[in-house]
Design a protein around this motif. Structure first.
Motif: not given
Lengths: 310, 323
Positions: B303-304, B307-308
């Motif tokens: 997820t990071l 999102n990043g």
């Protein structure tokens, strides 16, 4: 070239071309309209589904019992169907979460919008956004295996599951939502209001509290309402860290189930479709939807009433 | 002249209690400045609490989960023995569910966004549509799970399948995609549309050849954020009754013989990453909780990263596009 083409034929061709073109335009527009209208269909089917199953439930359990009974034990032999313990769990965990999220979120928003230098803001905003993107089940893990042991060092009597640790982690989880919406609202306040305030000799803190925040009130209210409905509807953190035993208590140091945790607990088991246990989760879901709906309506009214137009 | 006189008088007057007044003023200014400073410190502390929590969360998972992360962890099925359990069925399930979600939510969300922004007439129905999209975004995710349970699993008879889960998550992220599409399209100046119309383009030609390409980065950002949310969403999938112990893979979408593509996997039972993690977290044995940490680590990294990527895309977009 065009001189050589028979004029009548040309016109006919253009007419039929534009007819086809119009037809295609119409077709595309209606397809797009249908996909937009789907959102209304979704909303209606949510309401219909919850009301339909709850209706069957309320033929079995009276509304009065549902609202006043102090026990929620639908899966026991001695079944009680009082929603109060679940509502209490939801209210307490949300209250703890909001006590963390609203002040911290607001302070961060004021700091980022009025105090922080450009570079800090450029780094902190995406960082907060990433924090908001972490899956809730991971926060649940964090609450159970990191925050609870930490809190047990402070309060040795704290049980392994508690509303307190679930609520605290939920609060941290909601901070990014509150802070980013509040900050957006504050940044939308026009510069000349701040300049006027500075010209009168106000400090940045005075300007932020007495000029910018009142001017951004409707946006800040919307941010708070969003935070509240997030807290009320949050599922995984409470399901993991607050325990799943319905418990009528207002003490955050105890374990208790929220409405959402109950739905998870039932779904984990194998309940036959159409049984009373199956219908209880829809009745619980309807209660949850009504709670968030009330907050959304309050938010809508506040926004309409206090909107400042520049 | 008169002015000057007054000033002189004023100064004369104030010389009498100059030190007194000045000290008073200084005290007030100092007090206010101190408040300003205090608040700035409070702001930094508040920000630090958020950041430190994130670091603690990440560190806790890294310490617990890192030793479990190995090639075997990704290629083995869940098992009764914690040391040989893995996340193969979970990540395959997540991938397949995301395929369904993206295939449903992207066309519907972008279509709805385009309609609301470009086509919708100003009337009461449009207003209802707009309010409704905002309200949908505020509905708790578990309610979508209940909808999926009643509608997809039982009413439409799709069962506890990849299709039901994918559709449930698609409904959940639909508002995100709609809002992102609308914002991206709204930021395109009217001049672009007028130019296209002036050359005889129809509305759809304008949308398809101009508005959608120009807003594609913004729409993509919204889609990625939506999918990142869907990947981590646990509650709706638990609600539709997904099994947590799946030691087999769904049928492969690519088959040997004609027609080479099979849709059998859509109706297969499945598990996904967050469910697998939840299952491990809720077991009492500590060894399983280490597995949960490892699964969580994989999930957070996924997820990071998404999102990043979205944040980076938005940053690039803001820098490059100057209308």
């Amino acid at each position: 070239m065009s001189d050589k083409v028979d004029k009548n034929k040309n016109y006919a061709g253009r007419l039929s071309y534009s007819y086809r073109r119009n037809l295609r335009e119409r077709l595309i527009e209606s397809v797009l309209f249908l996909s937009a209208a789907l959102s209304v269909v979704i909303m209606l089917s949510i309401v219909v589904m919850l009301v339909k199953e709850s209706f069957v439930f309320f033929q079995y359990v009276s509304l009065w019992d549902f609202l006043t009974d102090t026990q929620w034990t639908p899966l026991f032999d001695d079944a009680h169907y009082g929603i109060l313990p679940l509502v209490a769990g939801t209210v307490v965990s949300s209250a703890v979460a909001l006590l963390v999220a609203l002040p911290l979120g607001t302070i961060i928003a004021i700091y980022l919008s009025e105090f922080a230098p450009f570079s800090v803001r450029e780094i902190a905003k995406p960082f907060l956004e990433l924090l908001g993107g972490i899956p809730t089940v991971v926060y649940g893990y964090f609450a159970l295996l990191f925050v609870t042991p930490l809190l047990q060092m402070l309060f040795p009597t704290l049980p392994g599951f508690s509303l307190l640790s679930a609520g605290l982690v939920m609060g941290i989880m909601i901070i990014p939502y509150v802070s980013s919406m509040t900050e957006d609202a504050m940044r939308a306040v026009p510069m000349h209001l701040r300049e006027g305030s500075y010209a009168m000799g106000a400090t940045r803190f005075q300007t932020a509290i007495r000029v910018v925040m009142p001017a951004a009130f409707s946006g800040i209210a919307a941010a708070y309402i969003l935070g509240i409905s997030r807290a009320v509807g949050e599922t995984m953190v409470v399901a993991i860290a607050a325990g799943m035993q319905p418990n009528l208590t207002w003490n955050p140091m105890e374990p208790a189930a929220t409405i959402t945790a109950y739905i998870v607990q039932v779904s984990l088991g194998d309940l036959p479709h159409g049984s009373i246990g199956y219908q209880t989760i829809f009745a619980a879901g309807l209660t949850l939807l009504l709670m968030t709906l009330v907050f959304n309506i309050i938010g809508h009214v506040l926004r309409k009433r206090y909107r400042e137009i520049y | 002249m008169y002015c000057a006189n007054v000033t002189v008088k004023f100064i004369d007057n104030s010389i009498m209690n100059k030190t007194d007044e000045l000290n008073k003023l200084r005290r007030i200014i100092g007090l206010h400045k101190r408040w300003d400073f205090l608040f700035m410190i409070t702001g930094i502390i508040a920000l630090m609490i958020a950041i430190l929590t994130f670091i603690a969360l990440f560190a806790q998972m890294l310490i617990d989960g890192m030793p479990r992360l190995s090639w075997d962890f990704f290629t083995s099925f869940p098992s009764r023995r914690p040391e040989s359990a893995g996340i193969l069925s979970a990540w395959v399930g997540t991938t397949l569910v995301m395929l369904v979600t993206a295939a449903t939510a992207v066309p519907l969300g972008v279509g709805a966004g385009v309609y609301l922004e470009e086509y919708a007439p100003k009337n009461i129905f449009t207003e209802i549509l707009e309010i409704n999209v905002t309200n949908l975004a505020g509905v708790p995710s578990i309610i979508y799970g209940l909808l999926a349970l009643g509608l997809f699993v039982y009413q439409l008879g799709l069962g506890q399948s990849i299709l039901s889960a994918g559709l449930a998550l698609a409904l959940l992220i639909l508002p995100v995609v709609i809002v992102a599409t609308r914002e991206a399209i709204r930021s395109i100046p009217v001049a672009i549309r007028e130019g296209a119309y002036a050359l005889g383009a129809t509305k759809w030609q304008t949308v398809y050849d101009h508005l959608l390409p120009y807003s594609s980065a913004g729409i993509l950002t919204g889609i990625i954020i939506g999918l990142a949310r869907a990947i981590g969403e646990t509650a709706p999938i638990i609600t539709i009754g997904a099994l947590t112990f799946i030691a087999f893979l769904p049928p492969s979408p690519i088959t040997e013989g004609f027609p080479y593509i099979s849709f059998e996997w859509l109706t297969a039972p499945f598990t996904v990453m967050p469910i697998q993690m939840f299952n491990w977290v809720s077991r009492p044995e500590e060894a399983f909780q280490l597995n949960a940490a490892a699964a969580g680590l994989v999930l957070v990294v996924m997820t990071l990263t998404m999102n990043g990527l979205a944040i980076y895309l938005r940053y690039r977009m803001r820098k490059n596009i100057k209308w």
